[in-house]
Write a protein that holds these residues in place. Structure first.
Motif, PDB file in Angstrom:
ATOM      1  N   GLY A 128       0.796  -1.227   0.000  1.00 58.77           N
ATOM      2  CA  GLY A 128       0.000   0.000   0.000  1.00 58.77           C
ATOM      3  C   GLY A 128       0.826   1.274   0.000  1.00 58.77           C
ATOM      4  N   CYS A 172       3.718   1.986  -1.431  1.00 61.72           N
ATOM      5  CA  CYS A 172       4.172   2.383  -2.767  1.00 61.72           C
ATOM      6  C   CYS A 172       2.978   2.638  -3.682  1.00 61.72           C
ATOM      7  CB  CYS A 172       5.145   1.361  -3.348  1.00 61.72           C
ATOM      8  SG  CYS A 172       4.529  -0.310  -3.468  1.00 61.72           S
ATOM      9  N   ARG A 229       0.505   9.291   6.774  1.00 61.83           N
ATOM     10  CA  ARG A 229      -0.956   9.176   6.875  1.00 61.83           C
ATOM     11  C   ARG A 229      -1.467   9.627   8.236  1.00 61.83           C
ATOM     12  NH1 ARG A 229       0.222   3.958   4.868  1.00 61.83           N
ATOM     13  NH2 ARG A 229      -0.419   3.116   6.868  1.00 61.83           N
ATOM     14  N   LYS A 241       8.095   5.159   8.975  1.00 59.94           N
ATOM     15  CA  LYS A 241       8.997   5.356   7.835  1.00 59.94           C
ATOM     16  C   LYS A 241       8.457   6.448   6.935  1.00 59.94           C
ATOM     17  CE  LYS A 241       6.783   2.450   4.562  1.00 59.94           C
ATOM     18  NZ  LYS A 241       6.414   2.782   3.195  1.00 59.94           N
TER      19      LYS A 241
END
Ligand SMILES: O=C(O)C[C@H](O)C(=O)O
Ligand code: SF4
Length: 520
Positions: A145, A147, A408, A428
């Motif tokens: 998800g 990438c 997110r 990350k």
């Protein structure tokens, strides 16, 4: 067709794809590693990545915890029953999920409920074609998800940050592709592979882009213009300095494959599918009578066994902290004090011992509106959705547990840290200005773990001490993990410094150097 055998073959395809990186991808990663200078953060990250690849080999466990949206491409001889193939794939998928080779990854988009077995409306994706050959060709890609979220589609003409106008010609296409690599930064777990589709409409353009990801990383484009463009992009995208995980470095792109189709006069799309380094795609040729595997695809040439290089890499990793400018090594154990956090600076390598708690999308939203089920004061939150298995005694075991993309959580993170007294978050790809301001105000730190290194981090997790929010499903639950020497790098500190901000800025400056026309 022998259904049992076919199901067994599909199971093998799924497990191999999830756990064993293809040979062409390994070679691309190896050559990237050779280009990085020993002692840099990029070299250290690539060492972790190659260690992880060989651990996944040894453990027959997922290379990355995000086992992606499974997409099968199937070609059958005339007369083969495609419904049987669908059935075999579904059964094999359920089995692979039960065995911890796939994360339960299928979520009801309206209710948020995880189906638990990787089946669901429209999933797994299966695309059928017929062909004249006498065997069945089944290819699988497991594209995660993080990438996928960095895919991008351009509608020409358009104005691009750093590059100016992109017109409806080869040079405009060139600009879009360079921009696509820039805008992904490290968030799609660079260094990445891109598939590009020129033309079509919005959906067929993306399909064409994804189709390119099924080409071998080493093939040569038969279209001369596209061959030149692919070579140009490979050479120049790697000058952007984004590097592995967006830490800066020599390699940002591991592969670029471009395809073309016709378009209609009013539309001119350039669609880019970004795939992380954990580029999991394999294929098999199946005997239509027996259902057995006749041959594996993408497996030409020698297999690079990264295990052989491990010792050297450990040495690289150990010297990295010592040689990289301004970096130190620090060990932390929760509860962490504000003073400890304020002493950390971007570039420091942190080893965590003791407890950390996973939290990703559902939990961040929940915590922004509700109380926490446990005391989070001074604690560490790990942006992670692991692969977990329960043994017969009811004890949970971690099968794969790398970080997820942190950005997110940008709308929530700062507020949640302040509300509950959280001192460190690990993830990350970095976070944005709102979180950076909150880290300074509250005394917090952002630690970057190596995306995709799910076996490497699972190995640092010594036990599972508890879990909350199981109703959110396995990847979204809050797992209480006891870790030993869990290593991550400070990339955002409490003094307003952000490596991500710096790399975004410097890569934008480098991007602007490609403004002048190249392809006339
Ligand atoms: O879902 C995950 O665990 C990771 C995801 O692929 C991501 O890159 O953010
Ligand atoms: S975490 Fe990184 S390596 Fe794993 S699927 Fe997401 S983008 Fe790929």
């Amino acid at each position: 067709m022998n259904m049992e055998k076919l199901q067994e073959s599909m199971y093998k395809l799924i497990v191999e794809t999830s756990t064993n990186l293809p040979k062409d991808v390994r070679r691309a990663i190896k050559s990237a590693k050779e280009k990085e200078n020993a002692g840099t953060r990029a070299a250290m990250s690539l060492a972790t990545i190659t260690n992880n690849i060989s651990m996944a080999d040894d453990n027959v466990s997922p290379i990355c915890q995000d086992t992606g949206l499974p997409t099968f491409k199937i070609k059958t001889p005339v007369g083969v029953n495609q419904l049987e193939i669908k059935e075999a794939i579904k059964k094999a998928m359920v089995q692979a999920t039960t065995d911890g080779k796939m994360r339960p990854n299928s979520v009801d988009s309206l209710t948020g409920k995880n189906s638990g077995d990787n089946l669901g409306l429209g999933l797994p994706v299966m695309k059928f074609d017929q062909w004249e050959k006498d065997y069945i060709d089944i290819r699988l890609i497991l594209k995660g998800g993080g990438c996928e979220n960095k895919n991008i589609q351009y509608s020409l003409p358009c104005e691009l940050e750093g590059l100016g106008k992109a017109g409806r010609d080869l040079d405009g296409i060139r600009k879009c592709i360079l921009h696509s690599v820039y805008q992904a930064q490290g968030q799609g777990c660079s260094a990445g592979f891109i598939g590009v589709g020129i033309g079509g409409d919005r959906s067929s353009g993306y399909d064409l882009a994804k189709e390119q990801l099924f080409r071998s990383a080493e093939d040569v484009n038969p279209n001369e213009d596209l061959r030149k463009l692919e070579e140009y992009i490979m050479e120049n995208a790697n000058k952007l300095g984004i590097g592995t995980m967006g830490f800066g470095g020599e390699t940002t792109l591991l592969g670029c494959k471009i395809g073309v189709m016709h378009r209609i006069p009013a539309s001119f799309f350039v669609s880019v599918a970004y795939n992380c380094w954990a580029f999991r795609r394999l294929g098999v040729n199946i005997n239509p009578e027996t259902g057995e595997i006749m041959e594996w695809q993408y497996q030409d040439g020698e297999k690079i066994d990264f295990a052989a290089e491990k010792e050297l890499e450990t040495a690289v990793a150990e010297t990295a902290a010592a040689t990289e400018a301004a970096s130190r090594e620090v060990t932390l154990e929760a509860p962490i004090t504000e003073e400890q956090i304020r002493s950390l600076k971007v570039g420091d390598v942190v080893h965590i011992n003791g407890m950390m708690y996973t939290g990703r999308d559902a939990i961040h939203k929940h915590l922004s509106e509700n109380d926490a089920p446990i005391d989070l004061n001074g604690q560490v939150i790990y942006h992670c959705g692991p692969v977990m298995l329960k043994d017969q005694e009811g004890k949970w075991h971690v099968k794969a547990a790398g970080p997820t993309t942190s950005i997110r959580e940008e709308p929530y993170q700062g507020d949640i840290m302040k509300k509950f007294g959280i001192r460190a978050v690990i993830g990350k790809g970095g976070m944005g200005p709102k979180t950076l301001a909150a880290l300074a105000e509250h005394g917090g730190v952002y630690l970057n773990a190596i995306g995709g290194a799910a076996q490497y981090y699972a190995d640092c997790i010594k036990s599972v001490e508890g879990v909350n929010f199981m109703e959110f499903g396995i990847p979204e639950a809050m797992w209480h993990l006891k870790v030993e020497k869990f290593t991550a790098v400070v990339t955002m500190d409490s003094h307003g410094n952000s490596l991500h901000k710096d790399v975004a800025q410097s890569s934008l400056e480098k991007l602007a150097a490609f403004k002048e026309p190249v392809f006339k």
